[in-house]
Design a protein around this motif. Structure first.
Motif, mmCIF file in Angstrom:
data_model
loop_
_atom_site.group_PDB
_atom_site.id
_atom_site.type_symbol
_atom_site.label_atom_id
_atom_site.label_comp_id
_atom_site.label_asym_id
_atom_site.label_seq_id
_atom_site.Cartn_x
_atom_site.Cartn_y
_atom_site.Cartn_z
ATOM 1 N N GLY A 141 41.791 -39.107 -8.430
ATOM 2 C CA GLY A 141 41.009 -39.488 -7.265
ATOM 3 C C GLY A 141 39.541 -39.728 -7.518
ATOM 4 O O GLY A 141 38.822 -40.160 -6.618
ATOM 5 N N TRP A 142 39.068 -39.457 -8.743
ATOM 6 C CA TRP A 142 37.662 -39.710 -9.055
ATOM 7 C C TRP A 142 37.389 -41.198 -9.113
ATOM 8 O O TRP A 142 38.187 -41.972 -9.651
ATOM 9 N N ARG A 143 36.278 -41.616 -8.550
ATOM 10 C CA ARG A 143 35.869 -43.014 -8.618
ATOM 11 C C ARG A 143 34.497 -43.092 -9.276
ATOM 12 O O ARG A 143 33.560 -42.400 -8.868
ATOM 13 N N PRO A 144 34.374 -43.912 -10.318
ATOM 14 C CA PRO A 144 33.105 -43.961 -11.055
ATOM 15 C C PRO A 144 31.951 -44.459 -10.199
ATOM 16 O O PRO A 144 32.097 -45.439 -9.463
ATOM 17 N N ASP A 145 30.833 -43.758 -10.301
ATOM 18 C CA ASP A 145 29.592 -44.177 -9.657
ATOM 19 C C ASP A 145 28.742 -44.820 -10.749
ATOM 20 O O ASP A 145 28.288 -44.150 -11.671
ATOM 21 N N LEU A 146 28.547 -46.126 -10.678
ATOM 22 C CA LEU A 146 27.905 -46.864 -11.754
ATOM 23 C C LEU A 146 26.385 -46.899 -11.660
ATOM 24 O O LEU A 146 25.736 -47.615 -12.419
ATOM 25 N N ARG A 147 25.826 -46.134 -10.735
ATOM 26 C CA ARG A 147 24.355 -46.076 -10.677
ATOM 27 C C ARG A 147 23.855 -45.077 -11.718
ATOM 28 O O ARG A 147 24.572 -44.204 -12.166
ATOM 29 N N GLY A 148 22.630 -45.229 -12.124
ATOM 30 C CA GLY A 148 22.003 -44.207 -12.961
ATOM 31 C C GLY A 148 21.942 -44.520 -14.439
ATOM 32 O O GLY A 148 21.440 -43.702 -15.214
ATOM 33 N N ALA A 149 22.449 -45.702 -14.858
ATOM 34 C CA ALA A 149 22.413 -46.006 -16.293
ATOM 35 C C ALA A 149 20.976 -46.034 -16.814
ATOM 36 O O ALA A 149 20.702 -45.582 -17.933
ATOM 37 N N PHE A 150 20.046 -46.537 -16.003
ATOM 38 C CA PHE A 150 18.657 -46.611 -16.432
ATOM 39 C C PHE A 150 18.098 -45.213 -16.693
ATOM 40 O O PHE A 150 17.385 -44.986 -17.674
ATOM 41 N N TRP A 151 18.441 -44.261 -15.807
ATOM 42 C CA TRP A 151 17.943 -42.900 -16.000
ATOM 43 C C TRP A 151 18.567 -42.265 -17.234
ATOM 44 O O TRP A 151 17.967 -41.393 -17.861
ATOM 45 N N GLY A 152 19.749 -42.701 -17.583
ATOM 46 C CA GLY A 152 20.341 -42.247 -18.835
ATOM 47 C C GLY A 152 19.536 -42.723 -20.030
ATOM 48 O O GLY A 152 19.338 -41.978 -20.997
ATOM 49 N N LEU A 153 19.063 -43.945 -19.972
ATOM 50 C CA LEU A 153 18.218 -44.462 -21.053
ATOM 51 C C LEU A 153 16.906 -43.683 -21.132
ATOM 52 O O LEU A 153 16.393 -43.403 -22.224
ATOM 53 N N VAL A 154 16.351 -43.331 -19.967
ATOM 54 C CA VAL A 154 15.127 -42.527 -19.942
ATOM 55 C C VAL A 154 15.376 -41.177 -20.602
ATOM 56 O O VAL A 154 14.560 -40.685 -21.394
ATOM 57 N N LEU A 155 16.517 -40.563 -20.293
ATOM 58 C CA LEU A 155 16.883 -39.289 -20.903
ATOM 59 C C LEU A 155 16.930 -39.421 -22.419
ATOM 60 O O LEU A 155 16.402 -38.573 -23.154
ATOM 61 N N ALA A 156 17.567 -40.501 -22.889
ATOM 62 C CA ALA A 156 17.691 -40.708 -24.338
ATOM 63 C C ALA A 156 16.332 -40.916 -24.988
ATOM 64 O O ALA A 156 16.054 -40.374 -26.072
ATOM 65 N N VAL A 157 15.468 -41.692 -24.353
ATOM 66 C CA VAL A 157 14.140 -41.949 -24.918
ATOM 67 C C VAL A 157 13.350 -40.650 -25.013
ATOM 68 O O VAL A 157 12.687 -40.376 -26.018
ATOM 69 N N PHE A 158 13.415 -39.822 -23.975
ATOM 70 C CA PHE A 158 12.714 -38.541 -24.020
ATOM 71 C C PHE A 158 13.266 -37.675 -25.156
ATOM 72 O O PHE A 158 12.501 -37.074 -25.929
ATOM 73 N N GLY A 159 14.577 -37.606 -25.258
ATOM 74 C CA GLY A 159 15.182 -36.778 -26.287
ATOM 75 C C GLY A 159 14.788 -37.194 -27.687
ATOM 76 O O GLY A 159 14.518 -36.350 -28.556
ATOM 77 N N ILE A 160 14.734 -38.513 -27.908
ATOM 78 C CA ILE A 160 14.391 -39.016 -29.243
ATOM 79 C C ILE A 160 12.889 -38.912 -29.497
ATOM 80 O O ILE A 160 12.458 -38.437 -30.553
#
Length: 494
Positions: A344-363
């Motif tokens: 019953g889970w349906r993917p929410d496709l918002r937030g990819a940009f914030w994922g990139l921000v997370l990755a940039v901060f981590g690196i």
């Protein structure tokens, strides 16, 4: 208002930890000169006091290590007045040359790595102020290399084996050997005790006199295991004492203690992500899966993924087990995400940009601090394709992790079940194809550290945005990066 005050207090604590940690680590570098050079294609780092003269100490890291991991040993020896040289072995760190040869044969990979060590030693004794006397220090895999190099190079007067295991050690050779094992390295301590017993000695007792023909000493470093021994003060103190006795010198510089500086710096970098995540847009908390679906999808990959993945041999990436990891991660992610969709889970496709921000901060923040003070995190060009190949599967796996843990907003026990299940799936894979996948065992500490650091950063981003995709994209990029820079590059032959 109270929440805002709490965030500011957390930010202040993060900055304080970060500043204090960096100050401690930089203070350890005060008074020494650090330069980076290349010997052939091998990156080396020379650490020395400005007026240092005398013996050189060549320091080699272990499997999946890098020069940075041996910095406490280089800095301590340099402060004691020695000219120290650390280097990235072939296939490791920023060395662009992959490991090669048969890893099971002395005439294979071992011979090639010994030839590289010979070139680094020749470079070290040619440095200004260096005489022809040499000490070799090596951890884990490199402990065998330094023993074998010492047997054929008359300039080598002292050998310091950290977490040592080498079939080349006999009752009579090498002549001047200090063995340092962590208190919790049971098997290696047993081997050291056997070596000492061959000459009528015991662990903790010096046999012979360093610098007078033959000496041997085995030490159990308190509260240390295979990794933490690299920053344990007792080990560093014993090394300096052994070198001074061997070369008839008296040093006064004192060892460096990097442990607390590293802990404070990396903890501060992780903590800094919490107040920064608070400026991201609020999002609704994702719905959790039904309890039955949670348990099925957390545990099913343990028995389903490995039997499928071990049958797929890609053999393209020049890194040990990287092909398998890419496949395993992708299958794990796909199975969990498809199962969640059925539930019953349906993917929410918002937030990819914030994922990139997370990755940039981590690196850019955590990763660069890691690269300067702890271990290599900056890849050379040859590692980029490897990282790109791992990232898609890692993103699917981390997205699956975020779905199961509700963007990491789940209870601690749920996160333990999910991540323990993933590690267990890797363990089953090793059991199914031990010969090919044994080196997967060595990534377990990398993944545990990943969850403890980047996983916490992802949790704060996920709880703020409510986006499982943001967590999946951010942590997927970071996991692919971390694995791509950690594992040795290797090509058969040579």
């Amino acid at each position: 208002m109270a929440g805002r005050i709490g965030i500011w207090a957390f930010a202040a604590a993060a900055v304080l930890a970060l500043g204090l940690g960096i100050a401690l680590l930089e203070r350890a570098r005060a008074g020494v000169e650090i330069s980076h050079e290349v010997v052939g294609r091998t990156p080396v780092t020379v650490t020395r006091a400005p007026d240092a003269e005398g013996p050189v100490v060549v320091i080699a890291h272990g499997f999946a290590g890098s020069r940075q991991m041996m910095s406490a040993w280089a800095l301590s020896a340099a402060r004691a007045g020695y000219i120290t040289v650390t280097y990235d072995l072939e296939g490791h760190g920023r060395n662009p040359v992959p490991m090669s040869g048969d890893v099971t044969e002395l005439d294979g990979t071992t011979r090639i790595l010994l030839e590289e060590m010979a070139r680094v030693v020749a470079f070290a004794v040619s440095l200004p102020g260096a005489d022809q006397r040499v000490a070799l220090v090596g951890h884990s895999m490199a402990s065998d290399l330094i023993v074998r190099r010492g047997l054929v190079d008359e300039r080598v007067e002292a050998i310091v084996g950290i977490s040592l295991f080498s079939r080349a050690v006999t009752a009579s050779e090498p002549r001047n050997l200090l063995i340092l094992n962590g208190q919790f390295e049971g098997a290696l301590r047993a081997e050291a005790q056997r070596v000492m017993a061959e000459i009528g000695g015991v662990e903790g007792e010096i046999v012979g006199e360093p610098g007078e023909g033959f000496a041997r000493y085995a030490v159990a470093v308190p509260w240390a295991e295979h990794a933490s021994i690299l920053w344990a003060p007792t080990g560093l103190e014993n090394m300096v004492t052994w070198l001074d006795a061997t070369f008839d010198r008296e040093s006064h510089g004192g060892i460096v203690r990097l442990g607390w500086g590293i802990i404070l710096t990396l903890a501060g970098a992780v903590m800094l992500a919490r107040p920064l995540a608070a400026v991201l847009p609020d999002g609704p908390e994702p719905e959790g899966l039904p309890r039955r679906a949670f348990w099925i999808l957390s545990l099913t990959p343990i028995v389903v993924v490995p039997p499928i993945a071990v049958t797929i041999e890609v053999g393209v990436l020049p890194v040990l087990v990287a092909d398998y990891l890419a496949v395993h991660l992708a299958l794990y992610g796909l199975i969990v995400l498809l199962g969640a969709a059925v539930s019953g889970w349906r993917p929410d496709l918002r937030g990819a940009f914030w994922g990139l921000v997370l990755a940039v901060f981590g690196i850019a923040v955590f990763g660069m601090l890691m690269d300067r003070y702890v271990a290599s995190f900056v890849p050379h060009a040859g590692r980029i394709p490897i990282m790109l190949a791992i990232v898609p599967g890692a993103t699917l796996a981390m997205w699956a992790d975020a779905v199961l843990t509700r963007a990491t907003g789940a209870a601690l026990w749920q996160r333990i079940v999910v991540r323990g299940g993933f590690l267990a799936s890797l363990g089953v894979a090793v059991a199914l194809d031990f010969e090919r996948l044994f080196f997967l065992v060595l990534i377990f500490p990398v993944i545990v550290l990943f969850y403890a650091s980047f996983g916490m950063i992802g949790r704060w981003v996920g709880r703020q945005t409510g986006s499982t995709l943001a967590v999946g994209v951010g942590l997927g990029i970071l996991l692919g990066w971390a694995l791509g820079v950690s594992f040795p590059m290797y090509v058969a032959g040579g």
